[in-house]
Design an enzyme around this catalytic site. Structure first.
Site, PDB file in Angstrom:
ATOM      1  N   SER A 146      48.672 -71.532 -94.832  1.00 55.77           N
ATOM      2  CA  SER A 146      47.610 -72.032 -93.956  1.00 55.77           C
ATOM      3  C   SER A 146      47.365 -71.006 -92.863  1.00 55.77           C
ATOM      4  O   SER A 146      48.289 -70.283 -92.455  1.00 55.77           O
ATOM      5  CB  SER A 146      48.008 -73.370 -93.320  1.00 55.77           C
ATOM      6  OG  SER A 146      47.088 -73.752 -92.317  1.00 55.77           O
ATOM      7  N   TYR A 159      53.504 -78.745 -88.192  1.00 58.59           N
ATOM      8  CA  TYR A 159      52.771 -78.207 -89.341  1.00 58.59           C
ATOM      9  C   TYR A 159      52.689 -76.680 -89.244  1.00 58.59           C
ATOM     10  O   TYR A 159      52.928 -75.970 -90.223  1.00 58.59           O
ATOM     11  CB  TYR A 159      51.376 -78.819 -89.395  1.00 58.59           C
ATOM     12  CG  TYR A 159      50.544 -78.364 -90.575  1.00 58.59           C
ATOM     13  CD1 TYR A 159      50.719 -78.937 -91.832  1.00 58.59           C
ATOM     14  CD2 TYR A 159      49.574 -77.375 -90.436  1.00 58.59           C
ATOM     15  CE1 TYR A 159      49.956 -78.535 -92.918  1.00 58.59           C
ATOM     16  CE2 TYR A 159      48.816 -76.959 -91.516  1.00 58.59           C
ATOM     17  CZ  TYR A 159      49.009 -77.540 -92.751  1.00 58.59           C
ATOM     18  OH  TYR A 159      48.252 -77.117 -93.829  1.00 58.59           O
TER      19      TYR A 159
END
Length: 255
Positions: A146, A159
């Site tokens: 990501s 995250y």
């Protein structure tokens, strides 16, 4: 291109479903897993197998449970034979977006176990099988990272940390497996339409309209699917260890 036997984690929804659909459409045999029961994926399986190209199977498996990895890989081998490619895509956002000052230990542990620990040890188990069963095909491992690996978001710090760990795991496996001819890659998506981003749809609509990405649109799961197809086909066979951005130019620094 030569048909491959590919395992995709988190393949029943969002980015994972886009990857699975692209691979089956390209003629590959794909096993995909998720935490949902088989019944929840019957319609998707029917769609995939109706394509008349590659075949598809679904396995109910929580990849954060490392004791379930052997059964997952055994089931895949029974259905398809030797594993050629692994796509570590399963991942979650925190259930509650909290400031890092308010992040709970429970949320941290949940996200890190699913996003980092599970994929790392599944890669370990899968790589051992690839090393023991070389069949002359191109082998690779693809991690879904990501932009959050390098872009701090204080409302979902766990995250970001997990995806930074995925990036290092990619490097570690690249170094370990290169001499055996197994390539490892990280695909690093930006803002992608999925169930994970539904809760921030308006926010990112506004940011994209104001120039967040150079290409003025959301990314789609199909964008990730096309990239995975290119990697498993060996189009980047001399690029092991590379991070490939699927972000519409979001991370290019601008003045």
């Amino acid at each position: 291109m030569e048909s491959k036997n590919i395992l995709v984690t988190g393949g029943g929804r969002g980015i994972g479903a886009g990857i699975v659909r692209a691979l089956v459409s390209a003629g590959h045999n794909v096993g995909f897993c998720g935490r949902a029961p088989l019944e929840k994926n019957l319609a998707f399986l029917e769609e995939l197998n109706a394509l008349g190209r590659g075949s598809a199977r679904y396995y109910s498996c929580d990849v954060s449970n490392t004791t379930a990895h052997a059964a997952l890989l055994d089931g895949f081998a029974a259905d398809f034979g030797e594993l050629d490619c692994l796509c570590n895509n399963a991942g979650v956002a925190p259930e509650v977006r909290n400031d890092v000052l308010d992040m709970t230990e429970e949320s941290y542990d949940r996200v890190m176990t699913i996003n980092l620990k599970g994929p790392f040890f599944l890669t370990q188990a899968a790589a051992k099988r690839m090393l023991a069963n070389k069949n002359g095909k191109f082998h690779c491992i693809i991690n879904t990272g990501s932009v959050s690996a390098e872009t701090a978001s204080i409302s979902r710090g766990e995250y970001c940390i997990s995806k930074a760990g995925v990036s290092m795991a990619t490097k570690l496996w690249t170094v370990r497996l290169a001499k055996a001819g197994i390539c490892v890659y990280e695909l690093r998506p930006g803002v992608i339409h999925s169930d994970m981003t539904q809760c921030v749809q308006e926010k990112y609509d506004r940011l994209i309209a104001n120039g967040l990405t150079l290409q003025p649109r959301w990314g789609e799961p199909a964008d990730m699917g096309r990239a995975v197809c290119a990697l498993v086909d060996g189009a980047f066979a001399y690029s092991t260890g590379q991070v490939i951005g699927i972000d519409g130019g979001m991370t290019i620094s601008r003045l």
